[in-house]
Design a protein around this motif. Sequence first.
Motif, PDB file in Angstrom:
ATOM      1  N   GLY A   1     -16.307 -51.439 -93.570  1.00 16.62           N
ATOM      2  CA  GLY A   1     -17.251 -50.340 -93.417  1.00 16.62           C
ATOM      3  C   GLY A   1     -18.698 -50.789 -93.498  1.00 16.62           C
ATOM      4  N   PRO A   2     -19.583 -49.878 -93.259  1.00 12.58           N
ATOM      5  CA  PRO A   2     -21.008 -50.230 -93.305  1.00 12.58           C
ATOM      6  C   PRO A   2     -21.418 -50.593 -94.728  1.00 12.58           C
ATOM      7  CG  PRO A   2     -20.746 -47.868 -93.138  1.00 12.58           C
ATOM      8  CD  PRO A   2     -19.369 -48.456 -93.008  1.00 12.58           C
TER       9      PRO A   2
ATOM     10  N   THR B   1     -21.705 -54.939-101.394  1.00 12.04           N
ATOM     11  CA  THR B   1     -22.874 -55.167-100.536  1.00 12.04           C
ATOM     12  C   THR B   1     -23.938 -55.966-101.262  1.00 12.04           C
ATOM     13  OG1 THR B   1     -22.420 -53.091 -99.360  1.00 12.04           O
ATOM     14  CG2 THR B   1     -24.644 -54.014 -99.187  1.00 12.04           C
TER      15      THR B   1
END
Length: 655
Positions: A388-389, A449
């Motif tokens: 996913g982002p 992230t």
Amino acid sequence: MHWTPEHAQPLNQWPEQHLDVSSTTPSPAHKLELPPGGRQRCHYAWAHDDISALTASNLLKRYAEKYSGVLDSPYERPALGGYGDAAFLNGAKGDPEPWPGPEPPYPLASLHEGLPGTKSGSGGGSGGLGGSPVLAGNLPEPLYAGNACGGPSAAPEYGAGYGGGYLAPGYCAQTGTALPPPPPAALLQPPPPPGYGPSGPLYNYPAGGYPAQPGYGALPPPPAPPPAPYLTSGLAAPTPLPAPAPPRPAPTSYSFQAAEAGVSLKRKAADEGAEGRYRKYVYEPAKAPAADGASYPATDNGECRGNGFRPKPPGAAEEASGKYGGGVPLKVLGSPVYGPQLEPFEKFPERAPAPATRGGFAVPSAEPPKGVDPGALELVTSKMLDCGPPVQWADVAGQGALKAALEEELVWPLLRPPAYPGSPRPPRTVLLFGPRGAGKALLGRCLATQLGATLLRLRGATLAAPGAAEGAHLLQAAFAAARCRPPSVLLISELDALLPARDDGIAAAGALQAPLLACLDGGCGAGADGVLVVGTTSRPAALDEATRRRFALRFYVALPDGPARGQILQRALAQQGCALNERELAALVQGTQGFSGGELGQLCQQAAAGAGLPGLQRPLSYKDLEAALAKVGPRASPKDLDSYVEWDKMYGSGH
Ligand SMILES: Nc1ncnc2c1ncn2[C@@H]1O[C@H](COP(=O)(O)OP(=O)(O)OP(=O)(O)O)[C@@H](O)[C@H]1O
Ligand SMILES: [Mg+2]
């Protein structure tokens, strides 16, 4: 120095002319001191008490000269002992009467009477005392200047205190100790070095005076030394100190500040008038990117770079108005280039991307793990790999304290290289607990992230569904896949589904606890430095102590507060083309108290579904949301929320 008879004067006039007689009337004390029958001989004895010390000293010198003249005379020189003081000074040769005191006084009248020169009057006679005026006239003036015998004045350098008036009325003259005659032998000795006298150490000043002490002004001039009455005539007078140094100029060490103050005050006034409270900052023009692509050159160590403002450097106003601004006032330059981005949720500063070097967190694993089925490994990698982002901190609404704690206690220690070889390892396991939909998984993604790690996602219910053996197999394969892709984050949601306390009828529940603990010990141990395990649960109370201790950090993810709910709603509604005014948004935030982030998303989906707008034919309205509120509500009860708080107090890491 020879005495001649024509220069002789009556002896009775000599004392008045050559002694410093300040008073011709003896005091009663002096009168009483006169020895009986000795008035004629000693009627000047009181007078020498009143003369100054300098005069007495000079008189002594003169007597010494006379002694020397007698000794040097061509006449038959009597033995030195023949001039005994008692016989000579008393004026009666051969007078055996001794003086009572230890030292002979100066009965001047008797002295004159006994002078041999006065009787013989022969030229070239010895310097008898009667020849003192002649001696005074023949002596060089400077030698006797100022003395009572030949000088023009009587000791002018002495103050009134030395003039004889200092004597108390009851003062009794010490006939024997008033002025002891110095021994002639001492006078015949070679003079001491210049500047040295009986009180040499006291007045032995350096030739150039004392140097000025640093840090102080010129020393005050020392008291003038007295004219050394007992110095021999050949002694040099003490070197006088130089004149006091002129007063030091005003300190100049503050000249810079003074000059700067003048400039800065002027600038300050101008800046305050033009820019007010923002005068310290100036717009910083965009800089050329560095060669390595960084936004800021490495040498730029300016402060507050992130917000685009920095303290005003010297001359920056001129630069802005001249080189970059072209005369444009600063306040019309617009927003800074590096100003903060508009954050969708709250002002949590966006962090820079994870650096290329990840400290001790990035330990590449060259070979695939042993004992792991390659098929299972491929399955896990294909099914569980989250692509996913990326999720930034700003994408998480609210939770400011939690995000800060995660960053400081987890991200930074992992990214920072170990301080020293034996330094403790940063935590590799974290447990996020809280109501369902509160954003635990979202935070796990954000951690991946921030760490620049590969994200592998597992669900406890999914692992437990196929059975204990299969679930354990998948669990081991997931950890192996995480170790193969360091740095990686293994996100295990619904962690409580793997524990035996679960009562939802899943057969494998509880059977996976042992494999889980084994994987946590092996997958997050010293041999797997590049793996971070993030476990989430909405039932923290279901975790036993062994499982709980496997997670070094335990953070409570609370429900979003009002502002966070507003941000989540705005983002979710914006995706559906809905724009509420402030009043409607405030009412909606008020009506969704207790909703989690997941439930707010469900509310928006329900509103769109209720409006029958699958294709966004029209934007959602507030009424659609009001209608959805009747169907979607918070699932976490206040009791559940209290239990989270309690568990957090007991086992949570706090933030
Ligand atoms: N603070 C938040 N900011 C933005 N979105 C959020 C926030 N909290 C939750 N959401 C959204 O809510 C949804 C559910 O979030 P998430 O899956 O992370 O919740 P959860 O705590 O993991 O729930 P569960 O316990 O059921 O696993 C996601 O779409 C997420 O984007
Ligand atoms: Mg979740």
